[in-house]
Design an enzyme around this catalytic site. Structure first.
Site, PDB file in Angstrom:
ATOM      1  NE  ARG A 209      -3.803   0.228   2.044  1.00 44.34           N
ATOM      2  CZ  ARG A 209      -5.273   0.663   1.316  1.00 44.34           C
ATOM      3  NH1 ARG A 209      -5.328  -0.791   0.327  1.00 44.34           N
ATOM      4  NH2 ARG A 209      -5.263   1.592   1.148  1.00 44.34           N
TER       5      ARG A 209
ATOM      6  CG  HIS B 190      -8.386   5.636  10.729  1.00 44.49           C
ATOM      7  ND1 HIS B 190      -9.899   4.603  10.110  1.00 44.49           N
ATOM      8  CD2 HIS B 190      -9.201   5.453  11.874  1.00 44.49           C
ATOM      9  CE1 HIS B 190     -10.290   4.600  10.745  1.00 44.49           C
ATOM     10  NE2 HIS B 190     -10.487   5.067  11.604  1.00 44.49           N
TER      11      HIS B 190
END
Ligand code: OAD
Length: 247
Positions: A72, A121
């Site tokens: 990612r 987050h």
């Protein structure tokens, strides 16, 4: 998407002095970063993103989870902010009290120049000690094909500094995000499925407090029926229309 709704949303934003823009993975989707609901591709096709983003998955196989985050990170390093990030960035030039509350860990809002960004987050490019010795930092990409030993305690492994499913958000972030929602005069909720609590409670709080909420998403969410204005479309198409660079 009706022109009248676009005009109504643009007018709400134009009159706003303290907007909150609440963003989710959909805002980065047009940069080529898959959302958590998209099927994975290539080697990762056999996995479900949500089952890799947990502390249990890391305990079971730290190198697999580390490799998933490296994958990612690679996608994000290659990607650029898109028209949606740019439109949100342009709002900063006209409103002094803009607050971005994001569930995204890619750093695009900060990169585009938004000043007040609450990253609920975390930040995918930071790492911290899995056991919590307190070490936190960036690890050179060349060293990172396997979850490295924590340079602080030399016992535990390093993990990405993101909030995984089942983990608590940092209290300071919740306090600041809640205060921003309570103080805002309009909220724009964009590219978020509204399925992941506690972040998903922020638009609900705005509605409960009587704030106008504009939702931007190509698909309906559990929140759509409560939105003041629901604009169905991609963030990169819709946001430049409701945050035009010149009024
Ligand atoms: P999700 O992956 O749950 O949902 C993405 C949302 O973006 C969906 O509602 C899509 O319809 C919408 N979407 C897709 N493409 C879009 C586009 N081009 N423009 C606008 N919207 C688009 O993402 P989040 O709601 O951010 O958490 O999920 C919240 C959290 O769940 C994430 O931060 C992550 C995730 O699993 C953790 O890692 C803890």
């Amino acid at each position: 998407m009706k022109d009248a709704s676009i005009r109504q949303a643009a007018e709400l934003i134009r009159r706003s002095h303290s907007p909150v823009v609440f963003t989710g993975a959909g805002v980065s989707q047009e940069s080529g970063v898959p959302t958590f609901r998209d099927a994975l591709t290539g080697f990762w096709e056999q996995y479900d993103a949500q089952s890799l983003a947990t502390p249990e998955a890391f305990v079971a196989d730290p190198d697999l989870v580390w490799a998933f985050y490296e994958y990612r990170r690679g996608l994000i390093r290659k990607a650029k902010p898109n028209a949606a990030h740019i439109a949100i960035g342009s709002l900063e030039e006209r409103v002094s009290n803009l607050v971005i509350v994001t569930q995204n860990v890619d750093g695009f809002h900060q990169a585009i120049g938004n000043r007040e960004v609450i990253a609920l987050h975390g930040n995918i490019f930071e790492n911290r000690c899995f056991e919590g010795c307190g070490w936190m930092g960036i690890v050179d990409a060349k060293e990172t094909d396997k979850a490295p030993l924590c340079p602080g305690c030399r016992k535990s492994r390093l993990r990405p500094n993101v909030v995984w499913f089942g983990e608590n958000l940092e209290e300071d972030n919740i306090v600041r995000a809640t205060a921003a929602v309570l103080a805002c005069d309009v909220m724009v909720a964009v590219g978020t499925s509204g399925l992941v609590a506690p972040a998903s409670q922020l638009p609900e709080l705005a509605i409960l407090r009587g704030k106008p909420v504009i939702e931007v998403n190509p698909k309906p969410t559990p929140f759509t029926p409560q939105a003041t204005i629901a604009l169905s479309g991609k963030a990169g198409d819709v946001l430049p229309k409701i945050f035009p660079p010149v009024w």
